[in-house]
Design an enzyme around this catalytic site. Structure first.
Site, PDB file in Angstrom:
ATOM      1  N   HIS A 155       0.817  -1.228   0.000  1.00  0.00           N
ATOM      2  CA  HIS A 155       0.000   0.000   0.000  1.00  0.00           C
ATOM      3  C   HIS A 155       0.845   1.270   0.000  1.00  0.00           C
ATOM      4  O   HIS A 155       0.343   2.345  -0.285  1.00  0.00           O
ATOM      5  CB  HIS A 155      -0.927   0.004   1.226  1.00  0.00           C
ATOM      6  CG  HIS A 155      -2.035  -0.992   1.104  1.00  0.00           C
ATOM      7  ND1 HIS A 155      -3.302  -0.651   0.706  1.00  0.00           N
ATOM      8  CD2 HIS A 155      -2.052  -2.341   1.273  1.00  0.00           C
ATOM      9  CE1 HIS A 155      -4.058  -1.737   0.665  1.00  0.00           C
ATOM     10  NE2 HIS A 155      -3.318  -2.778   1.005  1.00  0.00           N
ATOM     11  N   ASP A 364       3.611   9.383  -0.449  1.00  0.00           N
ATOM     12  CA  ASP A 364       2.420   8.603  -0.129  1.00  0.00           C
ATOM     13  C   ASP A 364       2.222   7.575  -1.225  1.00  0.00           C
ATOM     14  O   ASP A 364       2.347   7.911  -2.406  1.00  0.00           O
ATOM     15  CB  ASP A 364       1.200   9.545  -0.078  1.00  0.00           C
ATOM     16  CG  ASP A 364       0.262   9.208   1.066  1.00  0.00           C
ATOM     17  OD1 ASP A 364       0.163   8.021   1.404  1.00  0.00           O
ATOM     18  OD2 ASP A 364      -0.365  10.137   1.606  1.00  0.00           O
TER      19      ASP A 364
HETATM   20  C1  GDG Z   1      -2.016   3.652   3.358  1.00  0.00           C
HETATM   21  C2  GDG Z   1      -0.985   4.364   2.451  1.00  0.00           C
HETATM   22  C3  GDG Z   1      -2.706   4.406   0.623  1.00  0.00           C
HETATM   23  C4  GDG Z   1      -8.491   9.600   8.120  1.00  0.00           C
HETATM   24  N1  GDG Z   1      -8.839  10.228   9.257  1.00  0.00           N
HETATM   25  C5  GDG Z   1     -10.001   9.689   9.661  1.00  0.00           C
HETATM   26  C6  GDG Z   1     -10.359   8.688   8.744  1.00  0.00           C
HETATM   27  N2  GDG Z   1      -9.423   8.659   7.804  1.00  0.00           N
HETATM   28  C7  GDG Z   1      -9.463   7.771   6.634  1.00  0.00           C
HETATM   29  C8  GDG Z   1      -9.459   8.534   5.321  1.00  0.00           C
HETATM   30  C9  GDG Z   1      -8.903   7.490   4.356  1.00  0.00           C
HETATM   31  C10 GDG Z   1      -7.961   6.697   5.269  1.00  0.00           C
HETATM   32  O1  GDG Z   1      -8.328   6.960   6.618  1.00  0.00           O
HETATM   33  C11 GDG Z   1      -6.519   7.152   5.101  1.00  0.00           C
HETATM   34  O2  GDG Z   1      -6.025   6.668   3.886  1.00  0.00           O
HETATM   35  P1  GDG Z   1      -4.767   7.320   3.161  1.00  0.00           P
HETATM   36  O3  GDG Z   1      -4.686   6.708   1.819  1.00  0.00           O
HETATM   37  O4  GDG Z   1      -4.964   8.774   3.107  1.00  0.00           O
HETATM   38  O5  GDG Z   1      -3.504   7.040   4.062  1.00  0.00           O
HETATM   39  P2  GDG Z   1      -2.846   5.833   4.950  1.00  0.00           P
HETATM   40  O6  GDG Z   1      -3.619   5.604   6.191  1.00  0.00           O
HETATM   41  O7  GDG Z   1      -1.435   6.242   5.158  1.00  0.00           O
HETATM   42  O8  GDG Z   1      -2.944   4.527   4.040  1.00  0.00           O
HETATM   43  C12 GDG Z   1      -1.706   5.248   1.428  1.00  0.00           C
HETATM   44  C13 GDG Z   1      -3.611   3.598   1.552  1.00  0.00           C
HETATM   45  O9  GDG Z   1      -2.850   2.819   2.489  1.00  0.00           O
HETATM   46  C14 GDG Z   1      -4.518   2.640   0.772  1.00  0.00           C
HETATM   47  O10 GDG Z   1      -3.768   1.808  -0.070  1.00  0.00           O
HETATM   48  O11 GDG Z   1      -3.506   5.280  -0.147  1.00  0.00           O
HETATM   49  O12 GDG Z   1      -0.760   5.832   0.544  1.00  0.00           O
HETATM   50  O13 GDG Z   1      -0.075   5.145   3.229  1.00  0.00           O
HETATM   51  O14 GDG Z   1      -9.897   6.625   3.896  1.00  0.00           O
HETATM   52  O15 GDG Z   1     -10.761   8.988   5.009  1.00  0.00           O
HETATM   53  N3  GDG Z   1     -11.501   7.949   8.848  1.00  0.00           N
HETATM   54  C15 GDG Z   1     -12.321   8.231   9.911  1.00  0.00           C
HETATM   55  N4  GDG Z   1     -12.011   9.187  10.844  1.00  0.00           N
HETATM   56  C16 GDG Z   1     -10.877   9.946  10.750  1.00  0.00           C
HETATM   57  O16 GDG Z   1     -10.646  10.822  11.589  1.00  0.00           O
HETATM   58  N5  GDG Z   1     -13.460   7.539  10.049  1.00  0.00           N
END
Ligand code: GDG
Length: 460
Positions: A155, A364
């Site tokens: 990821h 990222d």
């Molecule tokens: C890894 C990789 C890749 C965030 N704050 C809250 C919340 N979130 C949710 C967001 C989003 C998810 O969490 C975060 O996803 P990201 O992709 O931005 O980042 P990582 O956690 O680092 O994820 C990344 C991902 O895996 C998938 O392959 O894109 O590059 O690092 O969905 O909306 N959700 C809730 N409350 C929050 O305060 N409910």
């Protein structure tokens, strides 16, 4: 149809009344379609033998969870996974630390996963392992004579060879990846970096056509499978909650001010301090923003057991206080910094309310928030994302405003151009981006990966 066995560090069992985020949506959809197991850590540690997996069934899906030995957990999770692999894979060697004892615990936990998973497997199953916590799981399963197709999806980014070789024993990591039948990355550049590592003289691998590669005596598939989101789910959650009291209170508090929103786990890879400084530069360079723009940053704490994460929290509090102290007026505070998580429903509606979504990680793999921001917008009056060129998402969402997160003035100018963009241009860019998101949504991502895994089985 073959059962799907998804394996990840944590298992995201759906909770009544709550919608699942990102990865969980896709994996659950694929599991529902084919039936299968989601296997992973229960969230609890134990000082004794972890025992058998605890199994809960919900329709066609079994959620199988295990406990991890308390001492191993600290070294495996906070240690090798988060203090060694995470900075390495994000090219942030200033945070990189290595300890053999931690690597050994990481290896033991991967072997524990293999030992507890193997008895649950049936002939014909397809096994799909997720992320950097479990690099060694495929090799451990092979040692236990598991012959079913095993895929691995990373990821986060895959680094260039010169960065990877910082890790003592990096060859072991590459050879572990060669135990899988399909290895998936987020972008073409991650895949190219992997190819380049395999081609190094000391590894002696080869890259063939059709996604096939050979290394360590095995031929397998390596491909780019950019993760998507569930566009309809995101839209309906954002719209469904938009009239709630909380969102209306937020809208009221803004009056006619423009809203810039960021949502990120509190992680140094997300570039939050640089982003705060970029916003400060917006206030320096564009006096019209004074009193007229509010930046809301939601940053739920994660990995609180890792020292660098406590430090970054303090740095951000200082930066927010500093900027607010410098620019606030009696009826306007420029940064609203919220150091906690929010329910997904609320989050998606906040994104919908925003004029600008600021997504400026230093690195990222993909960044789902960038995609969720676009999906949650009102098509008639869409907000504009400002995305870092260092996020995988920038490759697909190149109709957004793209910025280099290190360029303070560039971030400020990017924010300003998003704030000032005419509605016709915003609509046109939105249409381009939403088409991309629909073509490669989370279901398509699952379908492509599982299909490759299946093909790898028939090609053997
Ligand atoms: C890894 C990789 C890749 C965030 N704050 C809250 C919340 N979130 C949710 C967001 C989003 C998810 O969490 C975060 O996803 P990201 O992709 O931005 O980042 P990582 O956690 O680092 O994820 C990344 C991902 O895996 C998938 O392959 O894109 O590059 O690092 O969905 O909306 N959700 C809730 N409350 C929050 O305060 N409910």
């Amino acid at each position: 149809m073959s059962r799907l066995i998804a394996v990840s560090n944590r298992v995201a069992a759906p909770t009544a009344g709550k919608s699942a985020g990102g990865l969980a949506v896709g994996v659950l959809a694929a599991l529902r379609e084919r039936g299968g197991i989601w296997f992973g850590w229960s969230g609890k540690t134990t000082a004794r033998d972890p025992g058998d997996p605890k199994i809960k069934r919900a329709g066609e899906i079994e959620f199988a969870t295990i406990r991890i030995n308390k001492d191993d957990f600290e070294r495996y999770y906070n240690g090798f996974s988060n203090d060694t692999l995470w900075p390495l894979l994000h090219y942030m060697l200033g945070f990189f630390r290595y300890s053999r004892a931690e690597y050994e615990a990481y290896r033991r936990v991967n072997e524990l996963f293999a030992r507890k998973l193997a008895p649950l497997l049936q002939t014909g199953d397809l096994i799909w392992v997720h992320d950097f916590h479990l690099f060694l799981l495929g090799a451990a399963l092979r040692r236990m004579k598991v012959a079913q197709p095993i895929g691995f999806f990373l990821h986060v980014p895959f680094p260039s060879f010169d960065v990877l070789r910082t890790l003592p024993g990096y060859e072991g990591l590459l050879s572990a990846l060669a135990s899988y039948d399909v290895v998936g990355f987020q972008t073409g550049s991650d895949l190219a970096a992997f190819h380049d590592c395999l081609r190094q003289a000391e590894i002696g691998g080869e890259v063939h056509g059709g996604g096939r590669v050979t290394a360590f005596g095995r031929t397998f598939i390596a491909g780019a499978f950019p993760i998507g989101i569930d566009v309809d789910e995101c839209q309906s959650v954002a719209v469904g909650n938009f009239d709630s009291d909380d969102i209306q209170r937020l809208a009221y508090s803004l009056r006619a001010r423009k809203l810039i929103v960021g949502v990120d786990r509190l992680d140094y890879s997300k570039g939050l301090e640089l982003r705060f400084r970029g916003f400060e530069a917006l206030l320096e360079r564009y006096p019209a923003a004074h009193g007229n723009v509010v930046y809301l940053q939601i940053a739920p704490p994660t990995r609180t057991g890792v020292r660098t994460y406590t430090e970054i929290r303090e740095e951000l509090e200082r930066a927010a206080g500093n900027i607010n102290g410098r620019f606030a007026e009696i009826d306007w505070v420029p940064i609203r910094y919220l150091n906690r998580g929010y329910p997904r429903e609320q989050l998606m509606s906040i994104l919908r309310l925003a004029d600008v979504g600021v997504v400026t990680p230093i690195r990222d793999g993909m960044n789902l928030v960038a995609k969720e921001f676009v999906a949650s917008q009102n098509p008639d009056d869409p907000g504009m994302p400002v995305i870092s060129t260092m996020a995988g998402a920038a490759k697909e969402l190149d109709a957004a405003v793209l910025v280099n997160p290190y360029d303070r003035q560039g971030v400020a100018d990017g924010l300003q151009s998003a704030i000032a963009m005419p509605v016709e241009e915003r609509r046109e860019r939105y249409r381009t981006m939403i088409d991309v998101l629909r073509r490669n949504d989370i279901h398509e991502w699952c379908r492509r990966f599982v299909e490759s895994l299946q093909d790898s089985a028939s090609g053997r």
